[in-house]
Motif scaffolding. Structure first.
Motif, PDB file in Angstrom:
ATOM      1  N   GLY A 170     -17.418 -19.178  46.821  1.00 31.46           N
ATOM      2  CA  GLY A 170     -17.034 -18.938  48.198  1.00 31.46           C
ATOM      3  C   GLY A 170     -17.310 -17.515  48.622  1.00 31.46           C
ATOM      4  O   GLY A 170     -17.647 -16.640  47.801  1.00 31.46           O
ATOM      5  N   PRO A 171     -17.165 -17.218  49.916  1.00 31.62           N
ATOM      6  CA  PRO A 171     -17.341 -15.847  50.413  1.00 31.62           C
ATOM      7  C   PRO A 171     -16.370 -14.864  49.780  1.00 31.62           C
ATOM      8  O   PRO A 171     -16.622 -13.656  49.793  1.00 31.62           O
ATOM      9  CB  PRO A 171     -17.071 -15.996  51.918  1.00 31.62           C
ATOM     10  N   ASP A 172     -15.271 -15.365  49.219  1.00 32.00           N
ATOM     11  CA  ASP A 172     -14.284 -14.514  48.556  1.00 32.00           C
ATOM     12  C   ASP A 172     -14.651 -14.185  47.114  1.00 32.00           C
ATOM     13  O   ASP A 172     -13.894 -13.516  46.407  1.00 32.00           O
ATOM     14  CB  ASP A 172     -12.905 -15.173  48.595  1.00 32.00           C
ATOM     15  N   GLY A 173     -15.822 -14.682  46.658  1.00 34.87           N
ATOM     16  CA  GLY A 173     -16.250 -14.428  45.294  1.00 34.87           C
ATOM     17  C   GLY A 173     -15.617 -15.325  44.260  1.00 34.87           C
ATOM     18  O   GLY A 173     -15.892 -15.190  43.066  1.00 34.87           O
ATOM     19  N   MET A 174     -14.771 -16.248  44.686  1.00 37.54           N
ATOM     20  CA  MET A 174     -14.113 -17.168  43.773  1.00 37.54           C
ATOM     21  C   MET A 174     -14.976 -18.419  43.565  1.00 37.54           C
ATOM     22  O   MET A 174     -15.772 -18.798  44.428  1.00 37.54           O
ATOM     23  CB  MET A 174     -12.737 -17.562  44.293  1.00 37.54           C
ATOM     24  N   LEU A 175     -14.799 -19.037  42.405  1.00 38.16           N
ATOM     25  CA  LEU A 175     -15.514 -20.251  42.054  1.00 38.16           C
ATOM     26  C   LEU A 175     -14.675 -21.463  42.463  1.00 38.16           C
ATOM     27  O   LEU A 175     -13.495 -21.557  42.116  1.00 38.16           O
ATOM     28  CB  LEU A 175     -15.775 -20.285  40.551  1.00 38.16           C
TER      29      LEU A 175
END
Length: 398
Positions: free
Chosen positions: A172-177
């Protein structure tokens, strides 16, 4: 007390079969009965001949051609910054590298670069390939020539797949998978809390948690490029009739419950099971409803927001979705690619983008479209797992 009877018949290509399902629920004062008729129909498998490919329909100014073929059963795809294409084959358990080095629109490099049983979902971040099987997530470094380093396991112990082992994953844009975990069944009370969910984790696989639940099988999901909101297309329940349950386009938010297996659509009740400790009506009030509905049993697969510049400008911010195609319906639905038009970050309508994979008066098909990927030049790749072809869609106005 509930009782049910069903007659389920083995599907035959090009043959229409029917099954009837009767459910009765007994209470102190009333009996609720529901009669449903289901159908099994799979169009006959045809080949992707030049004549069949030539009759595909695309919007004005677009073209479609074979980028690679003879790939077995290609499913999901990811594209590196240099245009290297990686394709999974769940049945073979492989990742295949495709490269079009001379830019003629056809891959001349076709090489197996990784193997794991039931490999399916795939994504790329920071020059690393991330792959998911039923129970594990792996990562591998991408070498300069496009081949991969050794696979390193970063997540394990995901629940068994059952009916829906087609895991997908994206960052995601938040860097989370984010990992989509489908239900083990058509409609049931799951024994694992992670089944029928979207889970979130750090890039190294740690701090895994349930992000959203009540999602029967959201294989295709992506983030709107402007709003950064997560959207996903969920598969509806089978054996509720030709026009039920419709496929659901959901805005997926942290902590939300999307209703499966108890309620669907605008709060309709799935009568096989009762939610524990509350009525269907009470459960429906606490669930998040879909934003748009689509033809039942069309089977949405990949979902990709277009961000390139090759297509006309009004495609940017719209979503493209592959519809794998129905089997639980008298007249087939799906077997196409659709465009979801967004306005100010909200989906407004769904329309055809690529059609014609169904032929012979809808009694034959030569593709069941699965994966989507955007090339660095803005063209679109489409994988299908019926005849082993990856297509390329380009915009070439005269």
């Amino acid at each position: 007390m509930k009782s049910s009877t069903a007659r389920l018949l083995t599907p035959l290509a090009g043959v229409l079969l029917t099954a009837s399902l009767s459910i009765a629920q007994e209470g102190n004062k009333e009996v609720i009965a529901q009669e449903m008729e289901g159908h099994i129909f799979r169009p006959k498998q045809l080949q992707a001949t030049p004549a069949n490919v030539a009759q595909l329909t695309v919007p004005a100014g677009f073209t479609i051609h074979k980028f690679a073929e003879g790939l077995g059963k290609p499913r999901m795809m990811a594209v590196g910054a240099n245009g290297s294409v990686y394709v999974t084959d769940r049945e073979a358990g492989t990742v295949t590298l495709l490269q079009d080095k001379n830019k003629d629109g056809k891959a001349e490099v076709v090489k197996t670069v990784a193997r794991r049983k039931n490999m399916h979902g795939i994504t790329i971040r920071d020059n690393k390939l991330y792959l998911i099987t039923v129970n594990e997530v792996y990562t591998a470094a991408i070498k300069p020539d496009g081949t991969l380093g050794s696979l390193q396991e970063i997540m394990k112990g995901l629940p068994d797949g059952g009916q829906h082992g087609n895991r997908t994953l994206h960052f995601g844009p938040d860097g989370m998978l984010y990992v989509s975990i489908g239900s083990t069944c058509n409609a049931c009370k799951e024994t694992s809390g992670e089944s029928a969910t979207m889970i979130q984790a750090k890039a190294d696989g740690s701090r895994r948690r349930i992000y959203a639940k009540g999602l029967r099988n959201t294989i295709g999901f992506d983030w709107h490029p402007q709003t950064k909101e997560l959207w996903g297309f969920d598969h509806g329940i089978d054996w509720l009739g030709d026009d039920e349950q419709k496929e659901e386009l959901n805005r997926i938010t942290d902590g939300a419950d999307y209703g499966w297996p108890y309620v669907y659509a605008d709060g309709k009740f799935e009568m096989h099971f009762d939610p524990q400790g509350m009525t269907h009506e009470e459960y429906a009030r606490k669930t998040t409803k879909p934003v748009l509905l689509y033809d039942a049993h069309a089977a949405p697969m990949s979902m990709l927001f277009y961000t390139g510049s090759q297509f006309p400008a009004d495609y940017r911010g719209d979503a493209l979705v592959t519809m794998h195609g129905s089997w639980n319906r008298a007249k087939p639905s799906g077997y196409k690619i659709v465009r979801v038009r967004f306005e100010q970050g909200q989906p407004k309508q769904i329309e055809d983008f690529v059609t014609g994979f169904l032929t012979d008066n809808q009694r034959g098909q030569f593709a069941r479209v699965c994966g989507l990927a955007q090339m660095p030049d803005g063209s679109l790749l489409v994988a299908e797992d019926a005849t082993g072809v990856v297509y390329q869609v380009r915009y070439n106005p005269k």
